[in-house]
Design a protein around this motif. Sequence first.
Motif, PDB file in Angstrom:
ATOM      1  N   UNK A 116       6.662  -5.218  -0.861  1.00 36.30           N
ATOM      2  CA  UNK A 116       6.792  -5.322   0.595  1.00 36.30           C
ATOM      3  C   UNK A 116       7.981  -4.495   1.078  1.00 36.30           C
ATOM      4  N   UNK A 117       9.073  -4.527   0.326  1.00 41.89           N
ATOM      5  CA  UNK A 117      10.248  -3.746   0.712  1.00 41.89           C
ATOM      6  C   UNK A 117       9.950  -2.253   0.677  1.00 41.89           C
ATOM      7  N   UNK A 118       9.261  -1.791  -0.381  1.00 35.87           N
ATOM      8  CA  UNK A 118       8.876  -0.372  -0.454  1.00 35.87           C
ATOM      9  C   UNK A 118       7.959  -0.002   0.708  1.00 35.87           C
ATOM     10  N   UNK A 119       6.993  -0.873   0.976  1.00 38.73           N
ATOM     11  CA  UNK A 119       6.046  -0.599   2.059  1.00 38.73           C
ATOM     12  C   UNK A 119       6.745  -0.544   3.407  1.00 38.73           C
ATOM     13  N   UNK A 120       7.697  -1.445   3.619  1.00 39.44           N
ATOM     14  CA  UNK A 120       8.441  -1.439   4.871  1.00 39.44           C
ATOM     15  C   UNK A 120       9.233  -0.166   5.065  1.00 39.44           C
ATOM     16  N   UNK A 121       9.868   0.322   3.969  1.00 35.71           N
ATOM     17  CA  UNK A 121      10.612   1.585   4.060  1.00 35.71           C
ATOM     18  C   UNK A 121       9.677   2.748   4.355  1.00 35.71           C
ATOM     19  N   UNK A 122       8.486   2.735   3.727  1.00 39.23           N
ATOM     20  CA  UNK A 122       7.516   3.806   3.973  1.00 39.23           C
ATOM     21  C   UNK A 122       7.055   3.802   5.426  1.00 39.23           C
ATOM     22  N   UNK A 123       6.816   2.596   5.971  1.00 39.38           N
ATOM     23  CA  UNK A 123       6.385   2.491   7.375  1.00 39.38           C
ATOM     24  C   UNK A 123       7.464   3.010   8.311  1.00 39.38           C
ATOM     25  N   UNK A 124       8.717   2.635   8.050  1.00 37.07           N
ATOM     26  CA  UNK A 124       9.820   3.089   8.902  1.00 37.07           C
ATOM     27  C   UNK A 124       9.975   4.605   8.819  1.00 37.07           C
ATOM     28  N   UNK A 125       9.826   5.165   7.622  1.00 41.54           N
ATOM     29  CA  UNK A 125       9.941   6.613   7.469  1.00 41.54           C
ATOM     30  C   UNK A 125       8.861   7.364   8.211  1.00 41.54           C
ATOM     31  N   UNK A 126       7.648   6.860   8.147  1.00 47.38           N
ATOM     32  CA  UNK A 126       6.551   7.532   8.845  1.00 47.38           C
ATOM     33  C   UNK A 126       6.731   7.446  10.354  1.00 47.38           C
ATOM     34  N   UNK A 127       7.210   6.309  10.844  1.00 45.19           N
ATOM     35  CA  UNK A 127       7.420   6.183  12.283  1.00 45.19           C
ATOM     36  C   UNK A 127       8.492   7.151  12.779  1.00 45.19           C
ATOM     37  N   UNK A 128       9.503   7.409  11.930  1.00 44.02           N
ATOM     38  CA  UNK A 128      10.574   8.322  12.354  1.00 44.02           C
ATOM     39  C   UNK A 128      10.074   9.744  12.556  1.00 44.02           C
ATOM     40  N   UNK A 129       9.083  10.155  11.756  1.00 43.35           N
ATOM     41  CA  UNK A 129       8.618  11.543  11.862  1.00 43.35           C
ATOM     42  C   UNK A 129       7.493  11.699  12.877  1.00 43.35           C
ATOM     43  N   UNK A 130       6.952  10.571  13.371  1.00 45.47           N
ATOM     44  CA  UNK A 130       5.919  10.659  14.385  1.00 45.47           C
ATOM     45  C   UNK A 130       6.560  10.767  15.757  1.00 45.47           C
TER      46      UNK A 130
END
Length: 397
Positions: A116-130
């Motif tokens: 869940x922690x990895x997934x949360x970081x991935x979601x935050x990273x993708x939102x930053x580049x969108x």
Amino acid sequence: MSRVVLAGAGEELILRVKLATDGDVHVLPPGRLPSDPARLFEQLVDDELPDVLLVGPHVPAQEVLGLASRLDVQSPGITVVLMADPSPDMWQAAMRAGIRDLLPPEAGVEEISAAVERAGRAAAGRRRVLRPASETDRYAGRVITIASPKGGVGKTTVSTNLAIGLTAAAPQSTVLVDLDVQFGDVASALGLVPEYTLPDAVHGPASEDTMVLKTFLTQHPSGLYAVCGAESPAAGDTVSGDDVTRLLASLAREFRYVVVDTAPGLSDQTLAALDRASDVVMLTSMDVPGVRGLRKELDVLRELAMIPAGRHVVMNFADPKGGLTVRDVETTIGTGVDVVLPRSKTVPASTNQGVPILASGGRRDPMVRELRRLVSRFAATPLMKSGRYRAKHRASA
């Protein structure tokens, strides 16, 4: 802490996930997962979308893969984690669907917490580049391609009314593209006199700068934007499949909904639109040639793996006195019919006046009701109750 939604889990797994997330998890009720992300997130208690969707083993893999594919396009700021047997085949299917992590169903609390922690970081990273962050919501960049093997089945009528309906649901957020490059008549159907057309939008400065492209769009009084068809077949022939791919990619970054009206058959331009689509509306008329043509086109697209997770079959010109039933059509094409549009006397007048019937028709008109039903498959708009025509026609199936 990431916002987590859990689906398809039994009591024992729910307990493990709650321990892994310190209780910060929203558990969806048991039952089949809807294929449309909008329907899935309507089950949440508020309007805030999750960072992580964790899906347990009680959901069939194909349901999860289909939903994940659509989420990857429509809501890239959400990361999907699937709990299933992590075999090589499942890993490959999961990666293709955009699933970011795979956990065995018996995973412990620490393993779930780390995932869940990895997934949360991935979601935050993708939102930053969108760009912008607010557009990572559920409908960002949804490309809806309307296709049919034959002409005369009402693609432009369906396309223009769908676009008008989506504009009403999300003002200033919808663009309609006329991809019948030789004989497109979206402009006529909307009563528009465009200054620029499709070739202008894919060539020159508009093809290189999104801000310039937006100035080449024609705006309808409803707030809908349109890329109108070429002025002549010769001009339309200058538009290639690669041009279409670039155009739709640019528009999907700027609009929540991109509706694409295509020419009959499978031209290079139509194939490019299908390849880019998050949803395809397969349209047929309620007659033997139209239904057989749709079956052939579906077979070809399946072989090419070009049917997206969001597939919607629409039957137009339905008439219970025509000798065919909905069941006949479904048997022939090998899949279900999602929306049935009745034959309507209001359509010809609407076409001739350049005013879509969703912009002028009465709420009691059966055609208006069913078009609203089609719109509601893509936007969270109130559904009209099924009318007498539909009930009667289904009964005859």
